[in-house]
Design an enzyme around this catalytic site. Structure first.
Site, mmCIF file in Angstrom:
data_model
loop_
_atom_site.group_PDB
_atom_site.id
_atom_site.type_symbol
_atom_site.label_atom_id
_atom_site.label_comp_id
_atom_site.label_asym_id
_atom_site.label_seq_id
_atom_site.Cartn_x
_atom_site.Cartn_y
_atom_site.Cartn_z
ATOM 1 N N ARG A 1 2.679 58.144 97.037
ATOM 2 C CA ARG A 1 1.489 57.749 97.809
ATOM 3 C C ARG A 1 1.907 57.101 99.126
ATOM 4 N NH1 ARG A 1 -3.503 56.370 93.979
ATOM 5 N NH2 ARG A 1 -3.183 58.133 92.609
ATOM 6 N N ASP B 1 -8.485 56.236 86.277
ATOM 7 C CA ASP B 1 -8.497 57.110 87.453
ATOM 8 C C ASP B 1 -9.809 56.952 88.219
ATOM 9 O OD1 ASP B 1 -7.600 58.978 89.237
ATOM 10 O OD2 ASP B 1 -7.834 60.697 87.905
ATOM 11 N N HIS C 1 -8.663 49.695 94.126
ATOM 12 C CA HIS C 1 -7.719 49.144 93.139
ATOM 13 C C HIS C 1 -8.100 47.692 92.785
ATOM 14 C CE1 HIS C 1 -5.496 52.771 93.483
ATOM 15 N NE2 HIS C 1 -5.016 52.528 94.692
ATOM 16 N N ARG D 1 -8.814 52.435 100.322
ATOM 17 C CA ARG D 1 -8.483 52.752 98.929
ATOM 18 C C ARG D 1 -8.073 51.513 98.131
ATOM 19 N NH1 ARG D 1 -7.403 57.731 97.181
ATOM 20 N NH2 ARG D 1 -5.743 56.940 95.842
ATOM 21 N N TRP E 1 -13.880 55.779 94.334
ATOM 22 C CA TRP E 1 -14.859 54.678 94.270
ATOM 23 C C TRP E 1 -14.921 53.979 95.629
ATOM 24 C CZ3 TRP E 1 -14.980 49.443 95.019
ATOM 25 C CH2 TRP E 1 -16.020 48.715 94.426
ATOM 26 N N LEU F 1 -4.493 40.694 70.608
ATOM 27 C CA LEU F 1 -4.457 42.030 71.222
ATOM 28 C C LEU F 1 -3.089 42.244 71.847
ATOM 29 C CD1 LEU F 1 -5.938 44.637 72.389
ATOM 30 C CD2 LEU F 1 -6.419 43.256 74.396
ATOM 31 N N LEU G 1 -3.235 64.856 81.300
ATOM 32 C CA LEU G 1 -2.502 63.697 80.783
ATOM 33 C C LEU G 1 -1.596 63.087 81.851
ATOM 34 C CD1 LEU G 1 -1.451 64.603 77.135
ATOM 35 C CD2 LEU G 1 -3.075 62.871 77.880
ATOM 36 N N ARG H 1 -9.616 59.109 79.672
ATOM 37 C CA ARG H 1 -9.338 59.266 81.107
ATOM 38 C C ARG H 1 -10.657 59.228 81.861
ATOM 39 N NH1 ARG H 1 -4.890 62.568 84.406
ATOM 40 N NH2 ARG H 1 -5.526 61.861 86.460
#
Ligand code: FPP
Length: 236
Positions: free
Chosen positions: A71, A20, A37, A33, A25, A131, A191, A184
């Site tokens: 959005r 988040d 991302h 925006r 940022w 992983l 959550l 978070r």
């Protein structure tokens, strides 16, 4: 049930992250925006590398929720394009690094080209044993439970009450262990419909760091904090 190694602390088997703060940022820098991302993708790269180096077996990332469709359309399109570009571009590298890439969510609702990208990435990285990287995309915890329950009740010849085992085995990724630790970023303490069934006994870790600034050091701090927690799973 969690393994004993998880109960006595140490390294979590599954770390889940709610990424988040990308928008804030970007806003702080006077950028659109979507640039947040883009920077968020860099943070994903740093975090995946760090998790693999540390030896965390499973890492899941909340990349797009079933609610994120609300959005503005340009942002939704931007996120879909980023997903297309990034998953295709990174598949080979992940494969070489022994990372298995999987997806959780209503993938069948996404456009055909994205479904193809998802299929190809999952097939190409299926042998990765270092992983297990799970990207939650068009994912919602309530939706996952509804999908599980509906598939159980639609099964031919089904009798009796729905059991916990039946629900668990109908989740999107039944073999994925519950998250031991959910992180978070960005100072929010929610959550937000993430791993609702699986998070019953997860340890929660919140940091004010915005996701694009996240990396190895932040992950280390979260793991250090986790190692000090006493997990009782309802027992005394
Ligand atoms: C939350 O920040 C972040 C998201 C909703 C998207 C996360 C997606 C990525 C990091 C990149 C796309 C993923 C892949 C796998 C290519 P926010 O926009 O809610 O931030 P804000 O709360 O500051 O507005």
């Amino acid at each position: 049930m969690p393994k004993e190694a998880d109960v006595i602390g140490g390294l979590p088997s599954h770390v889940a992250i709610i990424m988040d703060g990308n928008g804030r940022w970007a806003l702080k820098r006077g950028l659109p925006r979507i640039m947040g991302h883009y920077a968020g993708v860099k943070a994903i790269e740093r975090t995946v590398r760090a998790a693999a180096d540390i030896g965390i077996p499973h890492l899941s990332l909340y990349a797009f929720s079933t609610e994120n469709w609300r959005r503005p359309l340009p942002e939704v399109k931007g996120l879909m394009n980023l997903f297309r570009y990034y998953v295709r571009k990174k598949t080979k590298e992940l494969c070489n690094e022994g990372v298995r890439l999987r997806f959780a969510g209503r993938i069948w609702e996404l456009s055909e080209d994205i479904r193809k990208i998802v299929r190809e990435a999952e097939n190409a990285t299926a042998g990765g044993g270092r992983l297990d990287l799970v990207v939650c995309f068009n994912y919602g915890g309530r939706q996952e439970l509804l999908d599980a329950i509906n598939s159980i009740v639609e099964e031919d010849g089904r009798e009796g009450a729905v059991t916990e085992e039946a629900i668990r085995s109908h989740l999107y990724l039944p073999d994925l262990p519950d998250p031991d630790l959910i992180i978070r970023t960005s100072g929010e303490h929610r959550l937000s419909n993430f791993w609702l069934w699986q998070s019953s006994y997860s340890e929660l870790y919140f940091t004010s760091t915005l996701w694009p600034d996240f990396g190895k050091e932040e992950l280390d701090s979260a793991l250090e904090d986790y190692a000090k927690r006493e997990r009782r799973f309802g027992a005394v």
